[in-house]
Design an enzyme around this catalytic site. Structure first.
Site, PDB file in Angstrom:
ATOM      1  N   TYR A 178      11.218 -23.429  -0.382  1.00  0.00           N
ATOM      2  CA  TYR A 178       9.814 -23.850  -0.401  1.00  0.00           C
ATOM      3  C   TYR A 178       9.689 -25.303   0.068  1.00  0.00           C
ATOM      4  O   TYR A 178      10.502 -26.156  -0.294  1.00  0.00           O
ATOM      5  CB  TYR A 178       9.268 -23.672  -1.820  1.00  0.00           C
ATOM      6  CG  TYR A 178       7.968 -24.375  -2.103  1.00  0.00           C
ATOM      7  CD1 TYR A 178       6.830 -24.125  -1.339  1.00  0.00           C
ATOM      8  CD2 TYR A 178       7.862 -25.293  -3.148  1.00  0.00           C
ATOM      9  CE1 TYR A 178       5.640 -24.770  -1.600  1.00  0.00           C
ATOM     10  CE2 TYR A 178       6.676 -25.944  -3.425  1.00  0.00           C
ATOM     11  CZ  TYR A 178       5.566 -25.679  -2.642  1.00  0.00           C
ATOM     12  OH  TYR A 178       4.386 -26.331  -2.900  1.00  0.00           O
ATOM     13  N   LYS A 227       1.171 -19.028  -9.627  1.00  0.00           N
ATOM     14  CA  LYS A 227       1.149 -17.870  -8.737  1.00  0.00           C
ATOM     15  C   LYS A 227       0.986 -16.565  -9.526  1.00  0.00           C
ATOM     16  O   LYS A 227      -0.001 -16.381 -10.208  1.00  0.00           O
ATOM     17  CB  LYS A 227       2.419 -17.874  -7.879  1.00  0.00           C
ATOM     18  CG  LYS A 227       2.762 -19.226  -7.255  1.00  0.00           C
ATOM     19  CD  LYS A 227       1.643 -19.849  -6.447  1.00  0.00           C
ATOM     20  CE  LYS A 227       2.071 -21.026  -5.587  1.00  0.00           C
ATOM     21  NZ  LYS A 227       2.538 -22.208  -6.317  1.00  0.00           N
TER      22      LYS A 227
END
Length: 411
Positions: free
Chosen positions: A124, A222
Site C-alpha cells: 500500500y 475498510k
C-alpha cells in the site's frame, strides 16, 4: 496504573470470550460477529453494549478501580470492539487505533533504531511512504522484496531483521503472498515476527493467524467498518507478550480511536459476513464481464481461474473479496480519466470496503507516493483502474461499467 491491574487488564478481552468459545461446539463466524464481546449490560440488561463517552472513571480508592481509569488507557466501548474483532480473526487479543496508518506506525515501533524490516515490494502506498520517509529517518532499514516466490525472502533476512511485513492480496495489483510459506521461513529465524495486513480480505475471507502470522493488522476504515464513516485501525495477535508490548505503545503513543468510532465499527462488524458475501458476488460477476470485454486488456481478480495465483487463493482464502483491478486496452491517462468521469454509480474516490462502489486510478491517487520507477516495476500504470465493488444490484453495476467503457475506449 499498577502492575497487577495492568496485567489483569491485558487479559480482559480474552477472558470475555471464554464462555462463548468454550461451548461444546465452537460458534461460527456469523455467531461470533454478533455476540463476541457483546455481553448484556449488567446494570440495565441492554443487549447492545452502551456507548461510553466518559474520559475518566471513578475509583473506589487511590489506584483501585474496575479496570478503567482514563479512556486513553482503556475504554469499555473500545474493549468491546477489540474483543469482537480478535474473535473473528481467531486471535486472543485486539488493540484498536485511530487509523490504519497509525496501526502500522505503532506496530513498527516494536523495531528499534538499527533494526531491519523486510516488506513485500507491492505494498500500500501509505505503508511504502512510512517505510521510506519515516522509518528510515528513525534508523530502521527496510528491504522491499518480490514475494511471488516466497523463497526470495531467505536472502533478504539479516541478523538484525525484526519484522517481515506482507499484504495479501497486494494493493492494487492483487498479487498473493503464500502466508504459510513465508511464516515457515520467517520463524526459522528466532525473534523475527510476521505481520500480515489483512485489510483487503477481512477476517471473513482470510485468517492469517491460522497460517502462522504473529500479528494481523487492518485498516478498520475498510471492510470491517464497511460504511465509509469511520477512520480506524486494529492489530490482533495470539501472543501475550506481543500484545503487552503493543498495548503499552497504544497507551504511550496515545493514538486511540474515539469511543463513538468504536461503537460504529462494532456495529459494522456485526454484518461483515453478510456484506462480504454480497461484495464477492458482485465482484465475481463484474470480473467475468470485464474478462469478456474487448475493451479491457487484463482483469486481475483472485477468484478468476485466469489469475496466476488462483490456486493459492483457493488454498489460503475462504473467499475472494470485493476488489477488482483491470487495464483499459490501449489505455492512457486520458482514457482512464474518461472512464472514471463517465461512471454514474461508482464514485471516483479513494478508500475501499464500503457498501458503496468506488473506482480509482492508483497511479495518481492511492499510489502517487511511489516513485515513477517503483510504479512501473509493480505494474501500476496509467491504464490500471481499481474497483471496490459494493453491494448494489449487480446488473446496475455492470451496466455502469459498460457505459463508461464505451465512452473511454474506441476500438
Amino acid at each position: 496504573m499498577s502492575p497487577n491491574i495492568e496485567r489483569d487488564s491485558l487479559r480482559q478481552d480474552a477472558a470475555a470470550l471464554d464462555g462463548l468459545l468454550n461451548a461444546p461446539q465452537r460458534p461460527g463466524f456469523a455467531t461470533l460477529a454478533v455476540h463476541a464481546g457483546q455481553e448484556p449490560d449488567p446494570v440495565t440488561g441492554a443487549v447492545i453494549p452502551p456507548l461510553s463517552l466518559s474520559t475518566t472513571f471513578a475509583q473506589a480508592g487511590a489506584g483501585i478501580h474496575k479496570g478503567y481509569e482514563y479512556s486513553r488507557s482503556g475504554n469499555p466501548t473500545r474493549n468491546a470492539f477489540e474483543t469482537a474483532v480478535a474473535a473473528l480473526e481467531g486471535g486472543k487479543f485486539g488493540v484498536a487505533f485511530a487509523s490504519g496508518s497509525t496501526t502500522t506506525a505503532t506496530v513498527l515501533n516494536l523495531v528499534s533504531s538499527g533494526g531491519h524490516i523486510v516488506s513485500v515490494n507491492d505494498t500500500y502506498g501509505g505503508t511504502f511512504r512510512y517505510f521510506t520517509k519515516v522509518a528510515s529517518n528513525n534508523g530502521v532499514d527496510v528491504t522491499f522484496v518480490d514475494l511471488y516466490d516466497p523463497n526470495n525472502l531467505k536472502a533478504a533476512i539479516k541478523p538484525n531483521t525484526k519484522i517481515v511485513w506482507i499484504e495479501t492480496p497486494t494493493n492494487p495489483t492483487l498479487r498473493l503472498v503464500d502466508i504459510l510459506a513465508v511464516a515457515e521461513i520467517t520463524h526459522a529465524h528466532p525473534g523475527v515476527i510476521l505481520v500480515v495486513d489483512n485489510t483487503f480480505m477481512s477476517p471473513y475471507c482470510q485468517r492469517p493467524l491460522e497460517l502462522g502470522a504473529d500479528i494481523v493488522v487492518h485498516s478498520v476504515t475498510k471492510y470491517i467498518n464497511g460504511h465509509s464513516d469511520v477512520v480506524m485501525g486494529v492489530a490482533i495477535t495470539n501472543d501475550e507478550e506481543l500484545h503487552s508490548r503493543i498495548r503499552f505503545l497504544q497507551n504511550a503513543i496515545g493514538s486511540v480511536p474515539s469511543a463513538f468510532d468504536c461503537f460504529l465499527a462494532n456495529r459494522g462488524l456485526k454484518t461483515l459476513h453478510l456484506r462480504m458475501r454480497a461484495h464477492e458476488e458482485n465482484a465475481t460477476a463484474i470480473a467475468k464481464f470485464l474478462e469478456k470485454s474487448p475493451k479491457v486488456s487484463e482483469v486481475i481478480y483472485p477468484g478468476l481461474p485466469s489469475h496466476k495465483q488462483h490456486e493459492l487463493a483457493r488454498r489460503q482464502q475462504k473467499g475472494f473479496g470485493g476488489m477488482v483491478s483491470f487495464r483499459l486496452r490501449n489505455g492512457d491517462l486520458a482514457a482512464s480519466n474518461k472512464f472514471l468521469s463517465s461512471l454514474r454509480i461508482f464514485a471516483l474516490a479513494e478508500s475501499l470496503g464500503g457498501v458503496e462502489s468506488l473506482a480509482e486510478l492508483p497511479a495518481v491517487m492511492t499510489h502517487a507516493s511511489l516513485t515513477p520507477e517503483a510504479r512501473e516495476a509493480l505494474g501500476v500504470t496509467d491504464s490500471l483502474i481499481r474497483l471496490s465493488v459494493g453491494v448494489e444490484d449487480t446488473a446496475d453495476l455492470i451496466a455502469d461499467i459498460e457505459h463508461a467503457l464505451n465512452a473511454a475506449v474506441q476500438l
